[in-house]
Design an enzyme around this catalytic site. Structure first.
Site, PDB file in Angstrom:
ATOM      1  N   LYS A   1      -5.403   3.925  -6.479  1.00 33.24           N
ATOM      2  CA  LYS A   1      -5.037   5.303  -6.123  1.00 33.24           C
ATOM      3  C   LYS A   1      -4.143   5.951  -7.192  1.00 33.24           C
ATOM      4  CE  LYS A   1      -2.336   5.159  -2.635  1.00 33.24           C
ATOM      5  NZ  LYS A   1      -0.985   5.477  -3.134  1.00 33.24           N
TER       6      LYS A   1
ATOM      7  N   ARG B   1       1.141   9.461   4.649  1.00 34.72           N
ATOM      8  CA  ARG B   1       0.929   8.034   4.852  1.00 34.72           C
ATOM      9  C   ARG B   1       0.884   7.698   6.347  1.00 34.72           C
ATOM     10  NH1 ARG B   1       3.973   3.603   1.059  1.00 34.72           N
ATOM     11  NH2 ARG B   1       3.235   4.996  -0.544  1.00 34.72           N
TER      12      ARG B   1
ATOM     13  N   ARG C   1      -2.298 -10.241 -10.802  1.00 35.64           N
ATOM     14  CA  ARG C   1      -1.451  -9.605 -11.827  1.00 35.64           C
ATOM     15  C   ARG C   1      -0.331 -10.551 -12.255  1.00 35.64           C
ATOM     16  NH1 ARG C   1      -1.064  -3.659  -9.020  1.00 35.64           N
ATOM     17  NH2 ARG C   1       0.556  -4.630  -7.768  1.00 35.64           N
TER      18      ARG C   1
ATOM     19  N   ARG D   1       5.259 -11.094  -9.968  1.00 36.48           N
ATOM     20  CA  ARG D   1       6.240 -10.453  -9.068  1.00 36.48           C
ATOM     21  C   ARG D   1       6.108 -11.094  -7.693  1.00 36.48           C
ATOM     22  NH1 ARG D   1       5.340  -4.117  -8.936  1.00 36.48           N
ATOM     23  NH2 ARG D   1       5.803  -4.671  -6.787  1.00 36.48           N
TER      24      ARG D   1
ATOM     25  N   ARG E   1       1.758  -7.195   3.239  1.00 36.64           N
ATOM     26  CA  ARG E   1       1.940  -5.765   2.937  1.00 36.64           C
ATOM     27  C   ARG E   1       0.760  -4.960   3.474  1.00 36.64           C
ATOM     28  NH1 ARG E   1       2.674  -5.773  -3.385  1.00 36.64           N
ATOM     29  NH2 ARG E   1       2.947  -3.533  -3.322  1.00 36.64           N
TER      30      ARG E   1
HETATM   31  P1  AMP Z   1       5.502   3.063  -3.027  1.00 39.80           P
HETATM   32  O1  AMP Z   1       5.923   3.131  -4.459  1.00 39.80           O
HETATM   33  O2  AMP Z   1       4.368   3.999  -2.728  1.00 39.80           O
HETATM   34  O3  AMP Z   1       5.273   1.662  -2.554  1.00 39.80           O
HETATM   35  O4  AMP Z   1       6.746   3.616  -2.170  1.00 39.80           O
HETATM   36  C1  AMP Z   1       8.024   3.018  -2.237  1.00 39.80           C
HETATM   37  C2  AMP Z   1       8.810   3.320  -0.971  1.00 39.80           C
HETATM   38  O5  AMP Z   1       8.962   4.729  -0.829  1.00 39.80           O
HETATM   39  C3  AMP Z   1       8.139   2.881   0.303  1.00 39.80           C
HETATM   40  O6  AMP Z   1       8.403   1.530   0.597  1.00 39.80           O
HETATM   41  C4  AMP Z   1       8.790   3.794   1.318  1.00 39.80           C
HETATM   42  O7  AMP Z   1      10.107   3.382   1.646  1.00 39.80           O
HETATM   43  C5  AMP Z   1       8.891   5.089   0.543  1.00 39.80           C
HETATM   44  N1  AMP Z   1       7.692   5.953   0.752  1.00 39.80           N
HETATM   45  C6  AMP Z   1       6.733   6.248  -0.164  1.00 39.80           C
HETATM   46  N2  AMP Z   1       5.821   7.099   0.366  1.00 39.80           N
HETATM   47  C7  AMP Z   1       6.210   7.354   1.631  1.00 39.80           C
HETATM   48  C8  AMP Z   1       5.691   8.156   2.684  1.00 39.80           C
HETATM   49  N3  AMP Z   1       4.574   8.906   2.534  1.00 39.80           N
HETATM   50  N4  AMP Z   1       6.358   8.154   3.866  1.00 39.80           N
HETATM   51  C9  AMP Z   1       7.486   7.444   4.028  1.00 39.80           C
HETATM   52  N5  AMP Z   1       8.015   6.660   3.087  1.00 39.80           N
HETATM   53  C10 AMP Z   1       7.412   6.610   1.881  1.00 39.80           C
END
Ligand code: AMP
Length: 229
Positions: A28, A103, A142, A175, A186
């Site tokens: 994505k 999300r 990875r 990681r 996850r």
């Molecule tokens: P990501 O880099 O997309 O894994 O996002 C890192 C963190 O940001 C997630 O673990 C959430 O705490 C927060 N986050 C990202 N996108 C959202 C969303 N649409 N709604 C709520 N929390 C988000």
């Protein structure tokens, strides 16, 4: 496999707001980069925006901090307020690729409401669908050099000698959250709310459901084509 008439992806005089939906490993973020570059759109990646707010120490960052540190979703109202603000910035005047937002179904509904008040709407939402076993394989393959940061992938870009960095001979590391069991956990958390978002856009008749189990370039081309149609 498109349900959406993407001919009106950006109806006359309106900017294109394109949510990309996909689980970790679906590609994505890569597609969002490519599309925002090709189409001259802002790339609004929720995780990056939150991390930036944390680094800058803004009130938004402070509100998000505890949730992010626990790996939980930031509450919907905070997330929606952040995107409403980002969408009002000049950088998004021609439109934006929404990467990581909405999300949850509640976020998708709130986004519809915000856009509706401005006379806008989501005309196409793209779901990059990749089977779970393939996602696990992609992410857990990875590896990275701890010294120089060069990334490798067991299947698509392995080092010349297994487990060793081509550039400096260091032993590659993985990681913690890329380990197969952690990736599966996850996904178990991530996929149900994601499918509710997919369902939201399917019901609205704007979902483009793409087979993401193909090379990145092919998927990217298909998205561009469906937006041009
Ligand atoms: P990501 O880099 O997309 O894994 O996002 C890192 C963190 O940001 C997630 O673990 C959430 O705490 C927060 N986050 C990202 N996108 C959202 C969303 N649409 N709604 C709520 N929390 C988000």
């Amino acid at each position: 496999m498109t349900d959406a008439g993407a001919g009106d992806a950006a109806p006359e005089g309106r900017r294109l707001l394109l949510p990309l939906i996909g689980a970790v490993g679906a590609g994505k973020g890569t597609q969002a980069e490519l599309l925002s570059r090709e189409l001259g759109l802002a790339h609004l990646a929720s995780g990056n925006l939150f991390r930036q707010a944390l680094r800058d120490g803004t009130p938004l960052g402070e509100q998000a901090r505890a949730y992010m540190e626990r790996g939980d979703l930031v509450p919907d109202d905070v997330t929606i307020a952040m995107f409403t603000e980002e969408l009002a910035k000049p950088a998004a005047a021609h439109g934006a690729v929404l990467d990581g937002f909405p999300r949850t179904a509640a976020q998708a509904e709130a986004l519809d409401a915000v856009l509706g008040r401005q006379g806008e709407r989501i005309a196409t939402a793209v779901y990059i669908d990749v089977p779970t076993h393939e996602l696990v394989e992609r992410v857990s393959g990875r590896w990275v050099c701890p010294d120089c940061g060069t990334p490798y992938h067991i299947r698509s870009g392995p080092p010349a000698e297994a487990g060793i960095c081509d550039k400096d001979g260091a032993r590659l590391t993985q990681r913690d959250d890329d380990r197969p069991d952690v990736v599966r956990a996850r996904l178990e958390k991530q996929v149900p709310p994601m499918l509710e978002v997919v369902e939201h856009y399917r019901r609205a008749g704007v979902l483009a459901h793409l087979d993401g189990d193909r090379p990145i370039d092919e998927v990217g081309q298909e998205i561009l084509e469906l937006l041009r149609r």
